[in-house]
Design a protein around this motif. Structure first.
Motif, mmCIF file in Angstrom:
data_model
loop_
_atom_site.group_PDB
_atom_site.id
_atom_site.type_symbol
_atom_site.label_atom_id
_atom_site.label_comp_id
_atom_site.label_asym_id
_atom_site.label_seq_id
_atom_site.Cartn_x
_atom_site.Cartn_y
_atom_site.Cartn_z
ATOM 1 N N ALA A 171 0.815 -1.122 0.010
ATOM 2 C CA ALA A 171 -0.120 -0.081 -0.139
ATOM 3 C C ALA A 171 0.973 1.205 0.085
ATOM 4 C CB ALA A 171 -1.028 -0.164 1.217
ATOM 5 N N THR A 216 -7.336 5.793 -6.366
ATOM 6 C CA THR A 216 -7.360 5.170 -5.312
ATOM 7 C C THR A 216 -8.422 3.836 -5.484
ATOM 8 O OG1 THR A 216 -6.485 6.515 -4.054
ATOM 9 C CG2 THR A 216 -7.645 4.993 -3.039
ATOM 10 N N ARG A 217 -9.688 4.323 -6.058
ATOM 11 C CA ARG A 217 -10.567 3.438 -6.267
ATOM 12 C C ARG A 217 -10.241 2.222 -7.169
ATOM 13 N NH1 ARG A 217 -15.497 3.464 -9.608
ATOM 14 N NH2 ARG A 217 -14.622 5.722 -10.432
ATOM 15 N N TYR A 245 -7.065 1.235 -8.057
ATOM 16 C CA TYR A 245 -6.145 0.366 -7.365
ATOM 17 C C TYR A 245 -6.519 -0.504 -6.253
ATOM 18 C CZ TYR A 245 -1.718 1.914 -9.181
ATOM 19 O OH TYR A 245 -0.526 2.135 -9.802
ATOM 20 N N ASN A 246 -7.820 -0.364 -5.669
ATOM 21 C CA ASN A 246 -8.330 -1.252 -4.499
ATOM 22 C C ASN A 246 -9.423 -1.955 -5.067
ATOM 23 O OD1 ASN A 246 -6.718 -0.013 -2.552
ATOM 24 N ND2 ASN A 246 -8.204 1.786 -2.224
ATOM 25 N N THR A 296 -6.152 -7.400 -6.070
ATOM 26 C CA THR A 296 -6.660 -5.940 -6.739
ATOM 27 C C THR A 296 -5.894 -5.546 -7.793
ATOM 28 O OG1 THR A 296 -5.095 -4.794 -4.881
ATOM 29 C CG2 THR A 296 -7.346 -5.333 -4.252
#
Length: 144
Positions: free
Chosen positions: A10, A34-35, A37-38, A115
Motif C-alpha cells: 500500500a 485509489t478506487r 487500485y483497490n 486487487t
C-alpha cells in the motif's frame, strides 16, 4: 507477516505515480485512482502482441501484459516497458485502447482475491530488458 506485506504494498502504491487512462476522457487521479487500485480483480488474461509492424508473436520479439476484468466488467491492461511510467515502469491503461493484434495466452480466475494494486506491485517498478521485462512481469502477475 501478511499484514506487513500489505502495508508495504500500500505504501509503495501511494508513492508510485502510474499512468492510467480514465473511463471517459483523461488520466485518473486522487479518489478515482485509489478506487481503481483497490478494485478486486475477478479475471485476468495474460496477453501478447507482436512488436512493431510484425504480425508474428515470437517469444521475446513480442510485448506482453495482463488484461484484468473488474467486478463492474471494466477491463484494464497492466503492462511494463522501458519509459512507460514516471516512477514505475508498470502501468495501467484502459483495455479499450488495445489493438486487435493482442492474443490471450493464459487465463486465470482471481475471484476478487487480488486487487489492481496487487498486480501493479507484482509487475514491479523497475525495467530491465533481460531480467525484468514485460514478459517476466506478466508471468509474475498471473502466478501471484
Amino acid at each position: 507477516m501478511c499484514s506487513s506485506r500489505r502495508l508495504v504494498c500500500a505504501l509503495v502504491l501511494t508513492l508510485l505515480p502510474v499512468s492510467v487512462e480514465a473511463w471517459s476522457e483523461g488520466n485518473l487521479s486522487g479518489a478515482e485512482l485509489t478506487r481503481l487500485y483497490n478494485s478486486p480483480v475477478h479475471r485476468a488474461e495474460r496477453m501478447k502482441q507482436p512488436l512493431g509492424s510484425s504480425s508474428v508473436i515470437l517469444g521475446p520479439l513480442s510485448h506482453s501484459g495482463v488484461r484484468v476484468t473488474l467486478g463492474d466488467d471494466s477491463m484494464w491492461l497492466i503492462h511494463k516497458g522501458a519509459d512507460f511510467g514516471i516512477s514505475s515502469q508498470t502501468v495501467v491503461t484502459s483495455a479499450r485502447n488495445m489493438g486487435s493484434d493482442w492474443r490471450v495466452v493464459k487465463e486465470g480466475n482471481f475471484l476478487g482475491r487480488k486487487t489492481v494494486g496487487d498486480f501493479v506491485a507484482t509487475g514491479g517498478s523497475n525495467y530491465n530488458f533481460l531480467f525484468d521485462n514485460c514478459h517476466w512481469a506478466s508471468i509474475r502477475m498471473m502466478n501471484q
